[in-house]
Design a protein around this motif. Structure first.
Motif, PDB file in Angstrom:
ATOM      1  N   PHE A 550      11.644   1.900   5.588  1.00 63.00           N
ATOM      2  CA  PHE A 550      11.911   2.194   4.179  1.00 63.00           C
ATOM      3  C   PHE A 550      12.896   1.166   3.648  1.00 63.00           C
ATOM      4  O   PHE A 550      13.889   0.848   4.313  1.00 63.00           O
ATOM      5  N   ASN A 551      12.634   0.634   2.444  1.00 62.75           N
ATOM      6  CA  ASN A 551      13.510  -0.345   1.814  1.00 62.75           C
ATOM      7  C   ASN A 551      13.813   0.072   0.389  1.00 62.75           C
ATOM      8  O   ASN A 551      12.941   0.624  -0.312  1.00 62.75           O
ATOM      9  N   THR A 592      10.186   0.858  -1.214  1.00 61.89           N
ATOM     10  CA  THR A 592       9.054   0.542  -0.345  1.00 61.89           C
ATOM     11  C   THR A 592       9.073   1.447   0.878  1.00 61.89           C
ATOM     12  O   THR A 592      10.114   1.607   1.533  1.00 61.89           O
ATOM     13  N   LEU A 593       7.921   2.031   1.206  1.00 63.86           N
ATOM     14  CA  LEU A 593       7.754   2.845   2.410  1.00 63.86           C
ATOM     15  C   LEU A 593       6.553   2.307   3.172  1.00 63.86           C
ATOM     16  O   LEU A 593       5.460   2.184   2.615  1.00 63.86           O
ATOM     17  N   ALA A 605       3.473   1.450   0.831  1.00 62.86           N
ATOM     18  CA  ALA A 605       3.477   2.003  -0.521  1.00 62.86           C
ATOM     19  C   ALA A 605       4.761   1.556  -1.214  1.00 62.86           C
ATOM     20  O   ALA A 605       5.833   1.536  -0.603  1.00 62.86           O
ATOM     21  N   TYR A 606       4.655   1.181  -2.486  1.00 61.52           N
ATOM     22  CA  TYR A 606       5.837   0.713  -3.197  1.00 61.52           C
ATOM     23  C   TYR A 606       5.844   1.234  -4.634  1.00 61.52           C
ATOM     24  O   TYR A 606       4.809   1.592  -5.211  1.00 61.52           O
ATOM     25  N   GLY A 641       1.847   1.002  -5.937  1.00 58.13           N
ATOM     26  CA  GLY A 641       0.582   0.741  -5.278  1.00 58.13           C
ATOM     27  C   GLY A 641       0.648   0.916  -3.782  1.00 58.13           C
ATOM     28  O   GLY A 641       1.694   1.283  -3.217  1.00 58.13           O
ATOM     29  N   LEU A 642      -0.465   0.637  -3.141  1.00 59.27           N
ATOM     30  CA  LEU A 642      -0.605   0.743  -1.693  1.00 59.27           C
ATOM     31  C   LEU A 642      -1.205  -0.552  -1.173  1.00 59.27           C
ATOM     32  O   LEU A 642      -2.268  -0.986  -1.625  1.00 59.27           O
ATOM     33  N   ASP A 643      -0.522  -1.191  -0.219  1.00 60.19           N
ATOM     34  CA  ASP A 643      -0.990  -2.432   0.389  1.00 60.19           C
ATOM     35  C   ASP A 643      -1.392  -2.185   1.839  1.00 60.19           C
ATOM     36  O   ASP A 643      -0.798  -1.345   2.526  1.00 60.19           O
ATOM     37  N   PHE A 644      -2.386  -2.939   2.275  1.00 58.58           N
ATOM     38  CA  PHE A 644      -2.794  -2.911   3.680  1.00 58.58           C
ATOM     39  C   PHE A 644      -2.923  -4.345   4.158  1.00 58.58           C
ATOM     40  O   PHE A 644      -3.555  -5.185   3.511  1.00 58.58           O
TER      41      PHE A 644
END
Length: 806
Positions: A550-551, A592-593, A605-606, A641-644
């Motif tokens: 987590f940030n 950010t998680l 996820a951010y 959003g969600l990044d991969f």
């Protein structure tokens, strides 16, 4: 009775003993007591060659391997150019090995074959480290390597990370260049000496609070004594014009001296064809006039880039460094020609008139940056003090001549108009910085520092109009603008690593004092503000294959100097750019998680909230039929959003990188030409990138990269943009035991990367279709010479071993 339980007690305590976990630590130096950074430290089973654990030394040569069971092991420390260090260890308690001295190899051979490894990604508590040293990417230029870095998008002359423009650092030193100049610098710099690229989406307190993400480019340390160098170049051909880039790099290493010099030149012509459609609307929402414009622009540039650094070790505890980045764009090779034809239709869609504009412009840029560093290492291992001084001298000048002829529908001349503009900007930047690092206990690190920076900017705009071929200065559109900014910053940071947890937290405080003055308007704007920028990073290893993190981070975006200039810079009779000296800084809060499993697959996820973003918006003045490009603060922007991402091996000869980002972007802005009505644009968007790394032949000397990029429709400010995609293919062949390489490829194979920008709301209705030279055939070469290979015998160095340490 006691005798009966003795065997059980013995077994119990023996099992406890063997269940204990210990650590091995030490410091690796060369014979001159200088630390050896990035050396491989590997622990093997003493009875067989089974790999147990490994790591690499840090910048100070220190290493530590944790969670090792009681037993007998073989410790191996290796670094290219030095003899291997081997030691047998009987481990039953924590062990510190003090100084471990590596002896340098002195024989020079040309018979070493280097087997390239694939690029790898390693997650740290506050960043992603993209390792490219000796990979299939290392023969590209640095900009091409960035295109493959996790989360980095290079497209349409922009570098972005999570929809924001990153700040570029080289070895933790900020590059003080504009975004376009940064791209020119990176495109003309070979990646052969790049070790890694750190993608820092939420920069810690050590970095300036200014800007969004940070891309920190880490160069490899020159480990080979003596001289070595390289020459490189590329050729790109689009539909219209060729583009070239040539350069050379040189290294020299002695016992205490380490130097590097890179020079490149990139002569090129770029062609752009835009179609613009504007509907001017009255108060009743009726179209009063429609303009259709065909723009053709040819821009010629020939930029010279020089990068150099000198490091000198005064002794084992003190060193000096000097570095420079120089960009020169000479006037004789920097010119832009724009020809536009505009058809004007009345409310009944009947041609009313046509005007043709020729804009010829020449520019000249000198951007000179110099940095002086001093580093002191204290007796306590890891404790050090760094002092840095920096100066940038930026000098830009531009002259444009604009001629416009107006015609009736029958092509008879109505009138003509001509004006000339001279613009210049001088910027002087001075910074002083002090950083202190102190190891704190077991696995802890304390950092503190301060920085002072001062910026002086002077901008001049002089416009001349012509009446009966007599040139007269237009005092209404001429100005001199002074801008002075002083920034004071102090930061504190603490990091701690435990067995399965990592923590890093920091606080940066910045005080900014601004003074600006517009001579023509006699307007002074003074502003002073202080801001706090906290940061927090937490990473937890659930087990060997799973981790969560987590940030939180707060950032600031101060307006650019050009955005603050209040005068109007006319591009033609009907379009101008203007700034606002009262622009407010943008403040971002980012959360950010993330979750990574199998050390390969990451979901992230951010959420980002942007307050007072300062952006450039195109507005149409419906009363005067003008187009105004205005730098203004919009109300706010929200994105989440969600990044991969994944870097993984499919087969021994096929590696895959995949990035997919699904995000929502919501902008609120004031419609300046519509009574300042609060308006909004929002859009769910997707961008995805997939890169295949393929290798062929037994020695893997033939490689291919196949990359596909997809960008769905998205919004920015008041505008929306169309769907885009691109397919890039590049094939590379290494020659002469990796001493040389040649490559051939194509970018945007199907020419599907062109941009359409739509601005349509209230009384605004504008469409811009851009066609650029995106589809390019490319050729490249790289040749290394000098003393760059060391070994005691002919052998193969398989760099895949280092991947086990990631």
């Amino acid at each position: 009775m006691l005798r009966k339980f003795l065997p059980h007690i013995f077994i119990f305590f023996t099992s406890l003993c063997f269940a204990q976990q210990f650590n091995i630590s030490g410091n690796v130096v060369e014979t001159s007591n200088l630390p050896v950074a990035f050396a491989n430290v590997v622990l093997f089973n003493a009875e067989n060659p089974d790999f147990i654990k490994g790591t690499t030394t840090d910048d100070d040569g220190a290493f530590r391997i944790d969670n090792i069971s009681v037993g007998t092991y073989t410790l191996k420390i290796s670094f290219l150019g030095f003899e291997d260090y081997l030691k047998e260890i009987n481990l039953n308690e924590d062990l510190h090995l003090n100084l471990i001295v590596l002896n340098e190899l002195v024989q020079k051979l040309d018979d070493v074959t280097i087997v390239a490894k694939r690029p790898t990604v390693k997650r740290m508590v506050d960043r992603l480290v993209f390792n490219v040293e000796n990979s299939t990417l290392s023969n590209n230029n640095v900009l091409d390597v960035l295109k493959h870095a996790p989360g980095v998008l290079v497209n349409n002359d922009k570098i972005t990370v999570k929809q924001s423009t990153p700040t570029i650092y080289i070895n933790d030193r900020r590059v003080h260049l504009s975004s376009s100049e940064v791209q020119q610098l990176l495109e003309g710099t070979s990646a052969s000496n790049i070790k890694s690229i750190e993608v820092i989406t939420s920069p810690p307190a050590k970095y300036e609070a200014e800007g969004g993400s940070v891309l920190n480019i880490i160069t490899s340390k020159n480990i080979v004594t003596g001289y070595n160098g390289s020459v490189f170049g590329n050729y790109k051909k689009g539909i219209e014009y060729p583009k070239y880039s040539f350069g050379t790099s040189h290294f020299f290493k002695a016992k205490k001296l380490n130097t590097y010099l890179n020079y490149n030149i990139s002569p090129r012509k770029d062609y752009r064809n835009d179609d613009e459609f504007v509907n001017f609307i009255d108060g009743n929402d009726d179209i009063t006039s429609s303009w259709v414009t065909d723009f053709k622009r040819t821009r010629e540039t020939s930029n010279h880039n020089i990068n150099a650094n000198i490091d000198y070790d005064l002794n084992k505890n003190n060193s000096l460094g000097f570095s420079t980045n120089i960009l020169i764009s000479p006037r004789e090779n920097t010119q832009t020609d724009v020809n536009s034809i505009t058809d004007v239709f009345n409310s009944n869609k009947v041609l009313d008139s046509t005007f043709i504009t020729d804009n010829r412009k020449v520019d000249e840029t000198f951007n000179l940056a110099f940095t002086l560093d001093y580093l002191h290492r204290f007796k306590k291992q890891g404790e050090k003090l760094a002092v840095s001084a920096h100066h940038t001298n930026y000098d830009f000048s531009s002259f444009q001549n604009v001629d416009t002829d107006y015609f009736f529908p029958d092509a008879s001349l109505i009138r003509n108009n001509r004006f000339q503009t001279f613009a210049s900007q001088e910027i002087k930047l001075y910074t002083g910085q002090l950083d202190y690092e102190l190891p704190a206990g077991d696995g802890g690190l304390f950092l503190a520092g301060m920085k002072i920076s001062n910026i002086n900017s002077k901008s001049i705009l002089t416009q001349f109009n012509f009446e009966d071929d007599i040139r007269e200065q237009d005092l209404q559109n001429s100005d001199t603008f002074f801008y002075d900014e002083t920034n004071y910053a102090v930061y504190f940071s603490f990091a701690q690593d435990w067995e399965s947890w990592s923590l890093k937290l920091g606080l940066r405080t910045e005080l900014t004092d601004i003074k600006s003055n517009s001579i023509s308007t006699n307007t002074n704007n003074d502003n002073e503000y202080g801001k706090f920028f906290p940061s927090l990073y937490i990473l937890h290893n659930l087990n060997e294959n799973n981790e969560v993190y987590f940030n939180y981070n707060r950032r600031i975006f101060r307006p650019r100097y050009s955005q603050l200039n209040p005068f109007k810079y006319f591009l033609n009779d009907n379009t101008y750019i203007t700034g606002d000296p009262n622009l407010q800084p943008q403040i971002d809060d980012v959360f950010t998680l993330g979750y990574t499993f199998n050390q390969k697959y990451t979901f992230e996820a951010y959420y980002r909230y942007e307050s007072n973003p300062a952006i450039e918006i195109l507005f149409q003045d419906n009363d005067n039929n003008l187009l105004k490009i205005i730098n203004t603060n919009i109300d706010r922007s929200i994105s989440y959003g969600l990044d991969f991402t994944t870097y993984t091996s499919i087969t021994n000869n096929w590696d895959l990188y995949l990035l997919s980002s699904l995000f929502y972007y919501d902008n609120q802005f004031f419609a300046i030409e519509s009574d300042n009505v609060l308006s909004s644009t929002d859009q769910w968007s997707l961008y995805s990138q997939i890169v295949n790394y393929l290798s062929f032949l037994s020695d893997k000397s033939l490689t291919a990269d196949i990359a596909y990029l997809y960008i769905s429709p998205l919004v920015e400010g008041a505008s929306s943009f169309n769907e885009r995609s691109s397919l890039d293919i590049n094939i590379k062949k290494a020659l002469w035991n990796n001493r040389a390489s040649v490559s051939v490829g194509v970018t945007d194979l199907f020419n599907t990367l062109n941009v359409n920008q739509t601005t349509k709301y209230l009384n605004q209705d504008l469409l811009l279709k851009s066609r650029l030279e995106n589809r390019l055939i490319t050729f490249g070469f790289n040749y290394k010479f000098g003393n760059f290979r060391l070994s005691n015998n002919k052998k193969e160095i398989d760099l895949n071993e280092r991947e086990r340490l990631e």
